[in-house]
Design an enzyme around this catalytic site. Structure first.
Site, PDB file in Angstrom:
ATOM      1  N   GLY A  31     -18.646  18.998 123.069  1.00 23.10           N
ATOM      2  CA  GLY A  31     -19.512  19.938 123.795  1.00 23.10           C
ATOM      3  C   GLY A  31     -18.876  21.300 123.875  1.00 23.10           C
ATOM      4  CG  HIS A  32     -18.459  24.212 121.248  1.00 24.09           C
ATOM      5  ND1 HIS A  32     -17.204  23.756 121.460  1.00 24.09           N
ATOM      6  CD2 HIS A  32     -18.560  24.442 119.925  1.00 24.09           C
ATOM      7  CE1 HIS A  32     -16.577  23.696 120.295  1.00 24.09           C
ATOM      8  NE2 HIS A  32     -17.383  24.091 119.352  1.00 24.09           N
ATOM      9  CE  LYS A  46     -12.512  22.246 120.709  1.00 24.93           C
ATOM     10  NZ  LYS A  46     -12.187  21.691 122.016  1.00 24.93           N
ATOM     11  CG  ASP A  70     -13.649  19.349 127.866  1.00 23.96           C
ATOM     12  OD1 ASP A  70     -14.652  19.447 127.138  1.00 23.96           O
ATOM     13  OD2 ASP A  70     -13.293  18.286 128.393  1.00 23.96           O
ATOM     14  CD  GLN A 110     -14.251  15.074 120.197  1.00 27.49           C
ATOM     15  OE1 GLN A 110     -13.795  14.832 119.095  1.00 27.49           O
ATOM     16  NE2 GLN A 110     -15.513  14.930 120.477  1.00 27.49           N
TER      17      GLN A 110
HETATM   18  P1  IMP Z   1     -15.788   9.017 122.694  1.00 27.44           P
HETATM   19  O1  IMP Z   1     -15.429  10.119 121.750  1.00 27.44           O
HETATM   20  O2  IMP Z   1     -17.146   9.194 123.312  1.00 27.44           O
HETATM   21  O3  IMP Z   1     -15.598   7.659 122.080  1.00 27.44           O
HETATM   22  O4  IMP Z   1     -14.751   9.070 123.925  1.00 27.44           O
HETATM   23  C1  IMP Z   1     -13.369   8.820 123.744  1.00 27.44           C
HETATM   24  C2  IMP Z   1     -12.558   9.707 124.678  1.00 27.44           C
HETATM   25  O5  IMP Z   1     -12.655  11.060 124.232  1.00 27.44           O
HETATM   26  C3  IMP Z   1     -13.014   9.709 126.147  1.00 27.44           C
HETATM   27  O6  IMP Z   1     -11.869   9.875 126.959  1.00 27.44           O
HETATM   28  C4  IMP Z   1     -13.892  10.944 126.226  1.00 27.44           C
HETATM   29  O7  IMP Z   1     -13.966  11.441 127.549  1.00 27.44           O
HETATM   30  C5  IMP Z   1     -13.127  11.881 125.312  1.00 27.44           C
HETATM   31  N1  IMP Z   1     -13.965  12.941 124.726  1.00 27.44           N
HETATM   32  C6  IMP Z   1     -14.843  12.820 123.716  1.00 27.44           C
HETATM   33  N2  IMP Z   1     -15.404  14.017 123.443  1.00 27.44           N
HETATM   34  C7  IMP Z   1     -14.837  14.909 124.269  1.00 27.44           C
HETATM   35  C8  IMP Z   1     -14.982  16.342 124.434  1.00 27.44           C
HETATM   36  O8  IMP Z   1     -15.734  17.033 123.749  1.00 27.44           O
HETATM   37  N3  IMP Z   1     -14.224  16.898 125.407  1.00 27.44           N
HETATM   38  C9  IMP Z   1     -13.354  16.177 126.142  1.00 27.44           C
HETATM   39  N4  IMP Z   1     -13.188  14.867 126.022  1.00 27.44           N
HETATM   40  C10 IMP Z   1     -13.921  14.235 125.092  1.00 27.44           C
END
Ligand code: IMP
Length: 439
Positions: free
Chosen positions: A40-41, A16, A13, A223
């Site tokens: 997410g972008h 990017k 977040d 991420q």
């Molecule tokens: P997962 O990728 O859904 O398994 O989540 C694992 C961790 O990564 C959690 O803390 C999520 O909140 C975090 N996370 C996954 N994708 C994002 C992103 O795009 N932005 C911020 N945090 C993310």
């Protein structure tokens, strides 16, 4: 020509999407190389505001080949909705290509993601619940289903049956959930496959050929590095294989590491995190609440997740973590985002070291979890208390804001070439255009 990777230097977040959007103009190919629907972008441009999870942010240029590489896991339902949404808003998606080697998020992945979190109880990771983690587990366990498999009418029925039999035993036996039905999944995924078929191809060869022809390839990280499986705040990380860090870029699209010559690190001017896990500079006071609501910055800059809508945890800039990820990724250029969101503060803090068991440390301990043993050591800088969202030249920033930027640059040990001061495409200060020289 070299490939350039754009990575997040914190917990995701960082903004990017807009940095990709900026650099994409110089590249002929823009590729996502890791992660899945969890990413997410948010992008704001002349077409409006867009939230993308899978389609590369380069899609808005129309003339760029946009690749979803082999390192990505794809939820076909979400990808198709994204393609439809873009088309309905006049964005041409005909240059989108999808790797036949990318893995597919299947219905059991979403079930297991949620059920696993329940099982973890107080140790829950706070996943996005999108099934992304379990899809990567299956990839590593060598029982994943790839896009090319779904399109293969000879292979898919049998493969689906075998994996589903196994998964149903896990779903009912371990989690006590209802078993999933073969016929419904087969019909749904076969239909998804047909809709995706025009986009699916051997993207590895296409990327290699583009590289051979000397075209510039932009690799769009998802991420942040602190969520990386190997290098992040384990176990509170995401599961992407290949890594979310810059080194994963080559693997996730199928080119050699020597192709990557530039790494742009995107850092937010403060710290945020969604999900659970350690965050040494987290704020629980009114300063944290102010950051959550945008910190006095440009409208539309509050801190709620693109994928889940969750409120992000907020804190002061952590220079220890930032320096760690700068080195980890070999960052050659920094984009500092959301400087405008610090405009409301009298005093701004930067963490420059930790106190760990009464010792001062500036490197990252393997575990940050025990907050009673680890305390951030802050440097306080004066705020600028002034709207900066219309500033376009570094020299026009208030002196205190320039001082803040310079201190971060020292900590990162890499030049800050771009500073965003608002969510719109034009709300940025570009001090050095990494492709075009000084501007
Ligand atoms: P997962 O990728 O859904 O398994 O989540 C694992 C961790 O990564 C959690 O803390 C999520 O909140 C975090 N996370 C996954 N994708 C994002 C992103 O795009 N932005 C911020 N945090 C993310």
């Amino acid at each position: 020509m070299p490939a350039v990777v754009i990575i997040g230097g914190q917990w995701g977040d960082e903004g990017k999407g807009r940095v990709v959007d900026f650099h994409a103009r110089y590249c002929s190919m823009i590729a996502r190389y890791s992660a899945g629907t969890n990413a997410g972008h948010t992008i704001m441009n002349e077409h409006g505001k867009f939230a993308l999870h899978l389609v590369p942010a380069g899609i808005f240029y129309g003339d760029k080949v946009c690749v979803i590489g082999n390192g990505v896991v794809i939820d076909p339902d979400i990808l198709l909705s994204e393609i439809e949404m873009l088309s309905s808003r006049g964005i041409d998606t005909s240059k989108l290509i999808i790797s036949d080697r990318a893995h597919v998020i299947m219905p059991w992945h979403r079930v297991i993601d949620v059920a696993d979190e329940k099982l973890r109880g107080s140790s829950a990771i706070g996943t996005t619940g999108t099934g992304t983690g379990p899809a990567f587990h299956d990839k590593v366990a060598r029982i994943g289903i790839r896009v090319g498999d779904v399109l293969d009418s000879e292979r898919f029925p049998d493969q689906l049956q075998k994996v589903l039999d196994y998964k149903n035993r896990v779903i009912s036996g371990l989690y006590g959930e209802l078993e999933l039905q073969y016929d419904a999944i087969f019909a749904e995924y076969s239909a998804f496959g047909e809709k995706l078929r025009p986009y699916v191809t051997d993207t590895t060869s296409i990327a290699q050929d583009a590289h051979q022809r000397g075209e510039m390839i932009l690799l769009e990280g998802a991420q942040g590095s602190l969520l990386d499986l190997d290098s992040g705040t384990y176990p509170f990380v995401t599961s992407s294989v290949p890594a979310s860090v810059a080194a994963g870029g080559a693997v996730g699209i199928g080119i050699g590491p020597t192709a990557i010559e530039r790494v742009v690190g995107v850092y937010k001017a403060y710290q945020t995190r969604v999900g659970n896990g350690p965050m040494p500079t987290e704020l629980f006071d009114e300063d944290g609440a102010l950051l959550l609501e945008g910190g006095g910055g440009a409208p539309g800059t509050s801190e709620y997740g693109t994928t889940t809508g969750r409120a992000r945890r907020t804190g002061w800039f952590d220079g220890v973590l930032a320096r760690y990820t700068s080195k980890l990724n070999g960052v050659t250029s920094v984009a500092l985002t959301r400087l405008d969101s610090l405009s409301a503060f009298d005093r701004i803090r930067i963490c420059v070291a930790y106190e760990l068991d009464k010792e001062r440390v500036t490197s990252l301990p393997a575990s940050l979890e025990d907050s009673s043993r680890l305390k951030p050591i802050y440097e306080d800088l004066p705020g600028w208390k002034q709207d900066v969202s219309e500033v376009r030249h570094l020299d026009d920033l208030p002196a205190n804001a320039r001082q803040y930027v310079r201190r971060i640059e020292q900590l990162l040990d890499a030049p800050i070439d771009m500073i965003s001061v608002g969510p719109e495409r034009h709300q940025a200060i570009v001090t050095r255009d990494i492709f075009g020289g000084n501007i």
